[in-house]
Every structure is written in structure tokens, then in C-alpha cells.
Design a protein around this motif. Structure first.
Motif, PDB file in Angstrom:
ATOM      1  N   VAL A 266     -54.679  62.829 -45.694  1.00  0.00           N
ATOM      2  CA  VAL A 266     -53.393  62.127 -45.802  1.00  0.00           C
ATOM      3  C   VAL A 266     -53.593  60.723 -46.357  1.00  0.00           C
ATOM      4  O   VAL A 266     -52.899  60.297 -47.292  1.00  0.00           O
ATOM      5  CB  VAL A 266     -52.682  62.064 -44.438  1.00  0.00           C
ATOM      6  CG1 VAL A 266     -51.430  61.197 -44.531  1.00  0.00           C
ATOM      7  CG2 VAL A 266     -52.308  63.459 -43.964  1.00  0.00           C
ATOM      8  N   VAL A 267     -54.558  59.995 -45.803  1.00  0.00           N
ATOM      9  CA  VAL A 267     -54.819  58.626 -46.264  1.00  0.00           C
ATOM     10  C   VAL A 267     -55.222  58.631 -47.734  1.00  0.00           C
ATOM     11  O   VAL A 267     -54.781  57.779 -48.520  1.00  0.00           O
ATOM     12  CB  VAL A 267     -55.914  57.967 -45.393  1.00  0.00           C
ATOM     13  CG1 VAL A 267     -56.453  56.699 -46.056  1.00  0.00           C
ATOM     14  CG2 VAL A 267     -55.357  57.638 -44.018  1.00  0.00           C
ATOM     15  N   ALA A 268     -56.044  59.588 -48.125  1.00  0.00           N
ATOM     16  CA  ALA A 268     -56.494  59.662 -49.516  1.00  0.00           C
ATOM     17  C   ALA A 268     -55.321  59.924 -50.456  1.00  0.00           C
ATOM     18  O   ALA A 268     -55.220  59.312 -51.528  1.00  0.00           O
ATOM     19  CB  ALA A 268     -57.553  60.759 -49.676  1.00  0.00           C
TER      20      ALA A 268
ATOM     21  N   LEU B 145     -61.660  51.355 -62.691  1.00  0.00           N
ATOM     22  CA  LEU B 145     -61.691  52.803 -62.817  1.00  0.00           C
ATOM     23  C   LEU B 145     -60.283  53.386 -62.829  1.00  0.00           C
ATOM     24  O   LEU B 145     -59.351  52.807 -62.265  1.00  0.00           O
ATOM     25  CB  LEU B 145     -62.475  53.421 -61.655  1.00  0.00           C
ATOM     26  CG  LEU B 145     -63.927  52.991 -61.471  1.00  0.00           C
ATOM     27  CD1 LEU B 145     -64.506  53.641 -60.224  1.00  0.00           C
ATOM     28  CD2 LEU B 145     -64.759  53.328 -62.695  1.00  0.00           C
ATOM     29  N   ALA B 146     -60.149  54.542 -63.434  1.00  0.00           N
ATOM     30  CA  ALA B 146     -58.901  55.287 -63.334  1.00  0.00           C
ATOM     31  C   ALA B 146     -58.719  55.730 -61.881  1.00  0.00           C
ATOM     32  O   ALA B 146     -59.702  55.941 -61.161  1.00  0.00           O
ATOM     33  CB  ALA B 146     -58.941  56.500 -64.257  1.00  0.00           C
ATOM     34  N   PRO B 147     -57.471  55.865 -61.411  1.00  0.00           N
ATOM     35  CA  PRO B 147     -57.235  56.207 -60.001  1.00  0.00           C
ATOM     36  C   PRO B 147     -57.997  57.441 -59.527  1.00  0.00           C
ATOM     37  O   PRO B 147     -58.620  57.411 -58.454  1.00  0.00           O
ATOM     38  CB  PRO B 147     -55.720  56.423 -59.953  1.00  0.00           C
ATOM     39  CG  PRO B 147     -55.182  55.518 -61.003  1.00  0.00           C
ATOM     40  CD  PRO B 147     -56.204  55.585 -62.119  1.00  0.00           C
ATOM     41  N   ASP B 148     -57.982  58.527 -60.307  1.00  0.00           N
ATOM     42  CA  ASP B 148     -58.661  59.753 -59.880  1.00  0.00           C
ATOM     43  C   ASP B 148     -60.179  59.558 -59.814  1.00  0.00           C
ATOM     44  O   ASP B 148     -60.839  60.091 -58.924  1.00  0.00           O
ATOM     45  CB  ASP B 148     -58.330  60.908 -60.822  1.00  0.00           C
ATOM     46  CG  ASP B 148     -56.873  61.343 -60.708  1.00  0.00           C
ATOM     47  OD1 ASP B 148     -56.106  60.663 -59.985  1.00  0.00           O
ATOM     48  OD2 ASP B 148     -56.496  62.342 -61.333  1.00  0.00           O
ATOM     49  N   GLU B 149     -60.729  58.785 -60.753  1.00  0.00           N
ATOM     50  CA  GLU B 149     -62.167  58.506 -60.739  1.00  0.00           C
ATOM     51  C   GLU B 149     -62.538  57.706 -59.493  1.00  0.00           C
ATOM     52  O   GLU B 149     -63.540  57.993 -58.835  1.00  0.00           O
ATOM     53  CB  GLU B 149     -62.561  57.716 -61.981  1.00  0.00           C
ATOM     54  CG  GLU B 149     -62.500  58.494 -63.273  1.00  0.00           C
ATOM     55  CD  GLU B 149     -62.814  57.634 -64.485  1.00  0.00           C
ATOM     56  OE1 GLU B 149     -63.072  58.206 -65.565  1.00  0.00           O
ATOM     57  OE2 GLU B 149     -62.805  56.377 -64.360  1.00  0.00           O
ATOM     58  N   ARG B 150     -61.727  56.721 -59.195  1.00  0.00           N
ATOM     59  CA  ARG B 150     -62.027  55.864 -58.042  1.00  0.00           C
ATOM     60  C   ARG B 150     -61.991  56.675 -56.751  1.00  0.00           C
ATOM     61  O   ARG B 150     -62.882  56.552 -55.903  1.00  0.00           O
ATOM     62  CB  ARG B 150     -61.036  54.705 -57.977  1.00  0.00           C
ATOM     63  CG  ARG B 150     -61.291  53.744 -56.824  1.00  0.00           C
ATOM     64  CD  ARG B 150     -60.468  52.485 -56.968  1.00  0.00           C
ATOM     65  NE  ARG B 150     -60.781  51.516 -55.916  1.00  0.00           N
ATOM     66  CZ  ARG B 150     -60.370  50.264 -55.901  1.00  0.00           C
ATOM     67  NH1 ARG B 150     -59.623  49.799 -56.896  1.00  0.00           N
ATOM     68  NH2 ARG B 150     -60.709  49.450 -54.916  1.00  0.00           N
ATOM     69  N   LEU B 151     -60.962  57.495 -56.594  1.00  0.00           N
ATOM     70  CA  LEU B 151     -60.854  58.287 -55.371  1.00  0.00           C
ATOM     71  C   LEU B 151     -62.030  59.244 -55.242  1.00  0.00           C
ATOM     72  O   LEU B 151     -62.638  59.350 -54.170  1.00  0.00           O
ATOM     73  CB  LEU B 151     -59.544  59.064 -55.372  1.00  0.00           C
ATOM     74  CG  LEU B 151     -59.271  59.832 -54.069  1.00  0.00           C
ATOM     75  CD1 LEU B 151     -58.846  58.870 -52.972  1.00  0.00           C
ATOM     76  CD2 LEU B 151     -58.210  60.899 -54.272  1.00  0.00           C
ATOM     77  N   ALA B 152     -62.373  59.948 -56.323  1.00  0.00           N
ATOM     78  CA  ALA B 152     -63.472  60.905 -56.267  1.00  0.00           C
ATOM     79  C   ALA B 152     -64.782  60.208 -55.930  1.00  0.00           C
ATOM     80  O   ALA B 152     -65.573  60.708 -55.118  1.00  0.00           O
ATOM     81  CB  ALA B 152     -63.587  61.650 -57.599  1.00  0.00           C
TER      82      ALA B 152
ATOM     83  N   GLU C 188     -63.337  69.666 -51.301  1.00  0.00           N
ATOM     84  CA  GLU C 188     -62.266  69.028 -50.537  1.00  0.00           C
ATOM     85  C   GLU C 188     -61.569  67.946 -51.361  1.00  0.00           C
ATOM     86  O   GLU C 188     -60.387  67.658 -51.144  1.00  0.00           O
ATOM     87  CB  GLU C 188     -62.821  68.424 -49.249  1.00  0.00           C
ATOM     88  CG  GLU C 188     -63.331  69.446 -48.252  1.00  0.00           C
ATOM     89  CD  GLU C 188     -63.833  68.805 -46.969  1.00  0.00           C
ATOM     90  OE1 GLU C 188     -63.485  67.627 -46.718  1.00  0.00           O
ATOM     91  OE2 GLU C 188     -64.565  69.482 -46.218  1.00  0.00           O
ATOM     92  N   ILE C 189     -62.297  67.348 -52.288  1.00  0.00           N
ATOM     93  CA  ILE C 189     -61.720  66.298 -53.130  1.00  0.00           C
ATOM     94  C   ILE C 189     -60.853  66.897 -54.229  1.00  0.00           C
ATOM     95  O   ILE C 189     -59.823  66.316 -54.610  1.00  0.00           O
ATOM     96  CB  ILE C 189     -62.850  65.439 -53.750  1.00  0.00           C
ATOM     97  CG1 ILE C 189     -63.642  64.738 -52.642  1.00  0.00           C
ATOM     98  CG2 ILE C 189     -62.293  64.425 -54.742  1.00  0.00           C
ATOM     99  CD1 ILE C 189     -64.890  64.035 -53.132  1.00  0.00           C
ATOM    100  N   ALA C 190     -61.246  68.070 -54.730  1.00  0.00           N
ATOM    101  CA  ALA C 190     -60.566  68.681 -55.875  1.00  0.00           C
ATOM    102  C   ALA C 190     -59.050  68.805 -55.701  1.00  0.00           C
ATOM    103  O   ALA C 190     -58.286  68.443 -56.608  1.00  0.00           O
ATOM    104  CB  ALA C 190     -61.188  70.038 -56.179  1.00  0.00           C
ATOM    105  N   PRO C 191     -58.549  69.316 -54.556  1.00  0.00           N
ATOM    106  CA  PRO C 191     -57.090  69.432 -54.424  1.00  0.00           C
ATOM    107  C   PRO C 191     -56.378  68.079 -54.452  1.00  0.00           C
ATOM    108  O   PRO C 191     -55.228  67.998 -54.897  1.00  0.00           O
ATOM    109  CB  PRO C 191     -56.915  70.113 -53.054  1.00  0.00           C
ATOM    110  CG  PRO C 191     -58.219  70.764 -52.770  1.00  0.00           C
ATOM    111  CD  PRO C 191     -59.249  69.889 -53.401  1.00  0.00           C
ATOM    112  N   LEU C 192     -57.041  67.028 -54.002  1.00  0.00           N
ATOM    113  CA  LEU C 192     -56.415  65.705 -53.975  1.00  0.00           C
ATOM    114  C   LEU C 192     -56.157  65.186 -55.388  1.00  0.00           C
ATOM    115  O   LEU C 192     -55.148  64.517 -55.640  1.00  0.00           O
ATOM    116  CB  LEU C 192     -57.309  64.722 -53.215  1.00  0.00           C
ATOM    117  CG  LEU C 192     -57.533  65.018 -51.728  1.00  0.00           C
ATOM    118  CD1 LEU C 192     -58.597  64.084 -51.161  1.00  0.00           C
ATOM    119  CD2 LEU C 192     -56.230  64.868 -50.952  1.00  0.00           C
ATOM    120  N   VAL C 193     -57.089  65.466 -56.300  1.00  0.00           N
ATOM    121  CA  VAL C 193     -56.942  64.988 -57.678  1.00  0.00           C
ATOM    122  C   VAL C 193     -56.426  66.085 -58.609  1.00  0.00           C
ATOM    123  O   VAL C 193     -56.386  65.895 -59.823  1.00  0.00           O
ATOM    124  CB  VAL C 193     -58.280  64.424 -58.205  1.00  0.00           C
ATOM    125  CG1 VAL C 193     -58.668  63.167 -57.431  1.00  0.00           C
ATOM    126  CG2 VAL C 193     -59.398  65.461 -58.121  1.00  0.00           C
TER     127      VAL C 193
END
Length: 285
Positions: free
Chosen positions: A57-59, A115-122, A135-140
């Protein structure tokens, strides 16, 4: 186990995740609060792993904030320093070691801002918190392989922004003290002696982020803008040695230093009076 009742146990971890993704303490708190609201509204029977559920959720909330921020930004690079985490540099504090291990320097956060948002989160979720790419894949909204590529691209940008091994705390402070002493005297050669040839100074006055590159240029800035009236308080800024300058009891400048191999490689200065006013008053006592 009641996930709602256990939320406070996970709050520090969730705040770390949100802060590293966002670089903003207030936005990190907002993301964590949103996770609390969603957890409170959810059916506890459907939350098997509260920590993982809350992290997701936080991510998601943080990623949406990053994307919204990017659409508002007029420039493709940061226009301000990330929010610093400032505490006293207390040599007698037994919790220093654990806190340092969990800290992320401002220099690294500045690079993350590019960084681009998706890069930073990953990158943050995988490299800093060890989440697997499935687990990261669905978030981005990508495949695990594509999420891995996002983190890999981010890693290449980040490489070198954070020292792999920090020298002794006392040794780092000695280098900073030598810099400050030379600045007070206007000693250009003394300043150059403790600066890395490729040192970068970044200053945020609230009107944008300005950078100065190179030992001679940084030394000239430091010698020109010394102030005899300021009182300097030794502090830690995101785990790095720093100085909080005050004038008539009010914060006017916060300096964070990155020291590698006995020389200063980066100096980050926050001189935005509005943001400095939000610092803990206990730092001045």
C-alpha cells in the motif's frame, strides 16, 4: 493476530520505505497514514501478512505521489534538496551505530530524485529492502524481468553516490572540522587540501538548487561566504557529519558532508529558512 493493532510495530519500517522512495518526510508520513486508513477499512481476515500488505500500500501511494510530482516539475532535474533527517552528533549515544546502518545520505537521495518514478521504486524496494521482483512487478505494472531492468538502470545511475564503506565517525568529523576552520580563516589552500578535486557543492535556498563543481570553486565559495556571527552546532544529517548554523538562536544553514578517503566529496547546504524552521528545537540545546 489483529493487523490493525500491530500497525505501530510496522510504522518505522513503512516510514523508511516511503522516505527513501519520496525523499520527503511529510509525504512519507502521508503515505503511511494512508496505509493505516486502508488497513482500518479492510477485512483483517484478508490480511495474512500485515507487513507485506502495508508495504504494498505504501509503495503504491508513494509511486502515485512520485508520478504526480513529475508531471508538475518544470525541469528534468531536482529543484530542491530532499528533506534531511537531523539529529545531534552525540558521541555517547549507544544507538548511533544502528541508526547509521539504516541511514541514507542526502547525496544518494539527490541522485534518486533524478530517476524516473518506476525506476526509483524498483531500486528502493529491491536494493534497499530486499523485495523480490515478482512482488515489485505488479506495482510498476511490468513483468518481473522488466522490473529487474528498471532496478538495474537505476543502479547504474546511483553507483558511486553512496560510499560503500564509511570511515570512522571521528575521522569524518575531523575532516569536516578542518574544512570549517579553513573556511573561517579564508584559507583557500587549506580548503583545497580537504576537498576532493571533483567535489560538488549543492545549495538550496528555497529559490532552486544551485551547484558548484571542483575543489577551487568550492573553496572560493566557502571562503567568501564565511560568517563570524553564526553559532555552529555539530549534527548528523542522514548519518553523515554536518553542521547546523544559527544566528540569534534561529537556524540559517544546515550543511551535510560526504567524506571518502579523508576528503570531502559532496557538500549539501539547506538554507531555506522556511524548511529550517521545522527542525527539532532540541538540536539547538
Amino acid at each position: 493476530m489483529d493487523p490493525v493493532a500491530d500497525f505501530e510495530e510496522h510504522r518505522p519500517y513503512l516510514r523508511q520505505v516511503a522516505y527513501r522512495v519520496l525523499g520527503s518526510l511529510s509525504e512519507a508520513d502521508d503515505a503511511v497514514q494512508e496505509a493505516w486508513i486502508r488497513l482500518h477499512r479492510s477485512d483483517p481476515a484478508h490480511v495474512d501478512n500485515p507487513r507485506a500488505w502495508l508495504t504494498t500500500v505504501v509503495a503504491r501511494v508513494a509511486l502515485n505521489q512520485l508520478r504526480a510530482r513529475q508531471t508538475r516539475r518544470e525541469q528534468p532535474f531536482p529543484d530542491h534538496l530532499p528533506d534531511p533527517i537531523v539529529r545531534r552528533d552525540d558521541a555517547a549515544d549507544p544507538e548511533y551505530g544502528a541508526e547509521l546502518a539504516d541511514s541514507v545520505g542526502l547525496a544518494l537521495l539527490v541522485v534518486l530524485e533524478t530517476l524516473a518514478p518506476d525506476e526509483r521504486l524498483a531500486f528502493v524496494l529491491h536494493d534497499m529492502f530486499g523485495l523480490p521482483f515478482d512482488e515489485i512487478a505488479p506495482l510498476v505494472e511490468r513483468t518481473p524481468a522488466a522490473a529487474r531492468q528498471l532496478a538495474s538502470r537505476a543502479r547504474r545511475r546511483v553507483r558511486g553516490a553512496e560510499p560503500a564503506l564509511r570511515p570512522d565517525r571521528g575521522a569524518r568529523r575531523e575532516v569536516v572540522d578542518a574544512f570549517l576552520a579553513a573556511a573561517r580563516e579564508g584559507d583557500i589552500e587549506g580548503l583545497v587540501a580537504v576537498l576532493d578535486p571533483d567535489v560538488v557543492l549543492r545549495a538550496d535556498t528555497g529559490d532552486g538548487l544551485r551547484a558548484v563543481h571542483g575543489a577551487r570553486a568550492v573553496a572560493g565559495q566557502a571562503a567568501a561566504y564565511r560568517s563570524e556571527d553564526q553559532v555552529r552546532h555539530p549534527v548528523l544529517v542522514n548519518g553523515e557529519p554536518g553542521v547546523l548554523g544559527t544566528l540569534d538562536g534561529r537556524p540559517v544553514a544546515l550543511l551535510a558532508f560526504t567524506v571518502v578517503d579523508g576528503r570531502i566529496t559532496e557538500i549539501d547546504i539547506l538554507a531555506d529558512r522556511g524548511r529550517l524552521a521545522g527542525l527539532d528545537p532540541e538540536l539547538l540545546r
